[in-house]
Design a protein around this motif. Structure first.
Motif, PDB file in Angstrom:
ATOM      1  N   SER A 123      69.209  36.469 -74.082  1.00  0.00           N
ATOM      2  CA  SER A 123      68.646  35.400 -73.241  1.00  0.00           C
ATOM      3  C   SER A 123      68.384  35.823 -71.803  1.00  0.00           C
ATOM      4  O   SER A 123      67.787  35.072 -71.041  1.00  0.00           O
ATOM      5  CB  SER A 123      69.596  34.200 -73.236  1.00  0.00           C
ATOM      6  N   ILE A 124      68.801  37.021 -71.422  1.00  0.00           N
ATOM      7  CA  ILE A 124      68.702  37.442 -70.021  1.00  0.00           C
ATOM      8  C   ILE A 124      67.637  38.533 -69.861  1.00  0.00           C
ATOM      9  O   ILE A 124      67.588  39.482 -70.643  1.00  0.00           O
ATOM     10  CB  ILE A 124      70.060  37.965 -69.516  1.00  0.00           C
ATOM     11  N   THR A 125      66.804  38.384 -68.833  1.00  0.00           N
ATOM     12  CA  THR A 125      65.736  39.356 -68.583  1.00  0.00           C
ATOM     13  C   THR A 125      66.249  40.590 -67.851  1.00  0.00           C
ATOM     14  O   THR A 125      65.848  41.708 -68.155  1.00  0.00           O
ATOM     15  CB  THR A 125      64.608  38.709 -67.745  1.00  0.00           C
ATOM     16  N   ALA A 126      67.116  40.384 -66.877  1.00  0.00           N
ATOM     17  CA  ALA A 126      67.609  41.509 -66.074  1.00  0.00           C
ATOM     18  C   ALA A 126      69.082  41.325 -65.759  1.00  0.00           C
ATOM     19  O   ALA A 126      69.507  40.238 -65.378  1.00  0.00           O
ATOM     20  CB  ALA A 126      66.812  41.644 -64.780  1.00  0.00           C
ATOM     21  N   LEU A 214      71.127  40.836 -73.081  1.00  0.00           N
ATOM     22  CA  LEU A 214      69.789  41.226 -72.646  1.00  0.00           C
ATOM     23  C   LEU A 214      68.751  40.992 -73.736  1.00  0.00           C
ATOM     24  O   LEU A 214      69.022  41.177 -74.931  1.00  0.00           O
ATOM     25  CB  LEU A 214      69.761  42.704 -72.266  1.00  0.00           C
ATOM     26  N   ARG A 215      67.551  40.611 -73.308  1.00  0.00           N
ATOM     27  CA  ARG A 215      66.418  40.566 -74.211  1.00  0.00           C
ATOM     28  C   ARG A 215      66.047  41.987 -74.618  1.00  0.00           C
ATOM     29  O   ARG A 215      66.427  42.956 -73.946  1.00  0.00           O
ATOM     30  CB  ARG A 215      65.215  39.894 -73.527  1.00  0.00           C
ATOM     31  N   ASP A 216      65.290  42.131 -75.698  1.00  0.00           N
ATOM     32  CA  ASP A 216      64.916  43.472 -76.146  1.00  0.00           C
ATOM     33  C   ASP A 216      64.060  44.194 -75.119  1.00  0.00           C
ATOM     34  O   ASP A 216      64.080  45.428 -75.034  1.00  0.00           O
ATOM     35  CB  ASP A 216      64.168  43.386 -77.482  1.00  0.00           C
ATOM     36  N   ASP A 217      63.286  43.427 -74.331  1.00  0.00           N
ATOM     37  CA  ASP A 217      62.477  44.038 -73.279  1.00  0.00           C
ATOM     38  C   ASP A 217      63.151  43.928 -71.915  1.00  0.00           C
ATOM     39  O   ASP A 217      62.524  44.150 -70.885  1.00  0.00           O
ATOM     40  CB  ASP A 217      61.087  43.397 -73.223  1.00  0.00           C
ATOM     41  N   GLY A 218      64.422  43.563 -71.907  1.00  0.00           N
ATOM     42  CA  GLY A 218      65.161  43.404 -70.655  1.00  0.00           C
ATOM     43  C   GLY A 218      65.547  44.736 -70.040  1.00  0.00           C
ATOM     44  O   GLY A 218      65.416  45.799 -70.656  1.00  0.00           O
ATOM     45  N   ARG A 277      67.523  50.817 -70.353  1.00  0.00           N
ATOM     46  CA  ARG A 277      66.982  49.845 -71.312  1.00  0.00           C
ATOM     47  C   ARG A 277      67.692  50.010 -72.647  1.00  0.00           C
ATOM     48  O   ARG A 277      68.298  51.042 -72.929  1.00  0.00           O
ATOM     49  CB  ARG A 277      65.472  50.032 -71.469  1.00  0.00           C
TER      50      ARG A 277
END
Length: 506
Positions: A123-126, A214-218, A277
């Motif tokens: 759920s978190i971008t960074a 973290l999101r997969d693209d986070g 990442r």
């Protein structure tokens, strides 16, 4: 006394200001008390160069002070008044950060970073973390200094946060050997090994939890600095075991070289920002076997031999032959003007000092020979040749005269476009940092290393190689501003012209 008076005033403040504003005022006054205590204890010192008191947290330890300074609480412009103004100023600046249109409520929680059940997975971008730097700072021990006072001023608001006598030390992600000696039953070596393993385990568990939320693209950003290789290894191992891959690094100078946080410690002046990442789950396992080590070693050896044939010595030789100056733990690259010898060498001196038997006198002559003069009969390395060309250009005053002087040396040495000197000069020009390109005063880096601008000016006329354009360009914002100003001036002129036309018609 200050704490006791603040506790007594609490009920009166709430009665006068209401519960919400009253508690906020008491909270700020608690921080004021902390600020004052930090500057009024037996760990403060007098800063004689500025005539001020330096607080206990000026250092990240409890260093003994044989003589300490005291801050008088009731003093116009100082004491409590200074602490109040200082805290209010900081509070106002922080409040501005949360006053924008895009501001959102901030959630603050107390707990272990190894377990964040309140945050949903992916759920978190960074995630941005500034983790403990191994054994550099013992944070919880330092926090005890404030904890005992905050417990008395703010303990009623969060009793669960102040339920222990002192801060929680046992689950702190630091390397603290004293906590693993088991009452003296373990040796220092055993305790050190356990302390490092404990630190690495908590760091790994923390990064695993970061990966979960973290999101997969986070992206995970980690700030870290340490002078010991072991600390970096522990950090990298923790990141890799947690399922991350490092994609970028950014070193940023964050500390003054005179800071007491840095002096005689394992801290470095620069903080390295690591960008990591999530590594795909299906990614293969990397290996580093003896065959790979042998291949890397052979490649390094062949490259070193090639560079030596081209006139470039290995790094350890560069340090020993006068290209750098070492003072304490600092190594500084010398500019061409500081490497310049007073007079050129004669041909027999070159042979004698560089290749003859070594004596004390010859060592001194050899050290001088390792410098450079623009009129030397020959040059040991390509860098010596580049420095000689730069000195010729600079000492002739630059321009056409400087180019002519440098051309004479090129003809004398028979340097062509394919020579190591030309190849190195081209590389130096293209690798020049922005600070070396434009002289912005006596203290600028470009002023200290004028050879870079000399090389840029010589590259095309000497070797026919295209040099990059180092003309300073205005930032895009400035150009846009100039365009806007021009448009405004044009509109103003047109308006005036229309008004004049209307007046003539009237």
């Amino acid at each position: 006394v200050i704490i006791e008076e603040l506790v007594k005033l609490r009920s009166a403040i709430i009665q006068a200001e209401g519960s919400q504003l009253g508690e906020a005022l008491i909270h700020l006054m608690a921080v004021v008390a902390d600020k004052f205590i930090n500057h009024n204890c037996n760990h403060t010192r007098w800063e004689n160069t500025r005539g001020v008191l330096k607080g206990k947290m000026d250092r990240h330890d409890y260093a003994f002070k044989p003589t300490f300074a005291e801050m008088a609480p009731c003093n116009a412009g100082g004491g409590l008044e200074w602490a109040i103004n200082n805290v209010l100023e900081a509070y106002e600046e922080l409040a501005k950060l949360a006053s924008g249109n895009d501001s959102k409520p901030v959630e603050i929680s107390l707990g272990s970073a190894t377990s964040l059940p309140q945050i949903a997975g992916g759920s978190i971008t960074a995630v941005v973390v500034d983790p403990p730097y191994a054994d550099n700072v013992q944070y919880s021990e330092l926090a005890d200094f404030f904890y005992v006072w905050l417990k008395r001023t703010q303990g009623h608001r969060r009793p669960e946060w102040f339920s222990t006598y002192l801060c929680e030390h046992d689950q702190e992600a630091v390397v603290n050997i004293s906590r693993h000696k088991d009452g003296g039953r373990k040796s220092t070596a055993e305790a050190r090994k356990e302390a490092h393993a404990f630190y690495q385990r908590l760091m790994t568990d923390t990064f695993k939890e970061c990966r979960r939320i973290l999101r997969d693209d986070g992206v995970l950003t980690v700030m870290f600095t340490h002078k010991k290789q072991e600390a970096w290894e522990e950090l990298f191992i923790s990141l890799i075991r947690a399922g991350f891959t490092i994609t970028a690094t950014w070193p940023i100078k964050t500390e003054s070289e005179h800071s007491l946080h840095q002096a005689k410690k394992n801290a470095a002046q620069s903080t390295v920002i690591l960008v990591a990442r999530k590594r795909p789950l299906q990614a293969g396992v990397g290996y580093f076997d003896s065959a790979m080590r042998r291949e890397i070693r052979d490649k390094a050896q062949s490259t070193a031999e090639r560079l030596q044939k081209e006139g470039l010595n290995p790094v350890d030789q560069l340090v020993a032959v006068g290209l750098v100056a070492k003072s304490g733990d600092k190594v500084q690259m010398l500019p061409a003007k500081e490497r310049r010898r007073r007079r050129p060498l004669e041909q027999d001196e070159v042979v004698e000092t560089l290749f003859g038997p070594v004596s004390a006198a010859k060592k001194r002559r050899k050290k001088d020979a390792l410098k450079v003069h623009p009129n030397d009969p020959e040059f040991r390395t390509a860098l010596d040749g580049c420095h000689a060309l730069a000195l010729r250009h600079i000492e002739a005053g630059g321009g056409a005269a400087g180019i002519g002087s440098a051309k004479a040396l090129v003809r004398q040495q028979r340097w062509s476009k394919d020579s190591p000197v030309a190849q190195l000069m081209e590389a130096l020009v293209h690798a020049a940092p922005p600070a070396m390109r434009i002289d912005k005063g006596k203290t600028s880096a470009a002023a200290k290393f004028p050879e870079f601008r000399a090389w840029q000016a010589l590259l095309e006329p000497l070797f026919g190689m295209q040099a990059p354009d180092w003309t300073e360009k205005a930032p895009p914002q400035r150009e846009l501003f100039a365009e806007l100003v021009a448009e405004e001036e044009q509109d103003f002129a047109e308006d005036e012209e229309e008004e004049l036309d209307e007046e003539e018609v009237d």
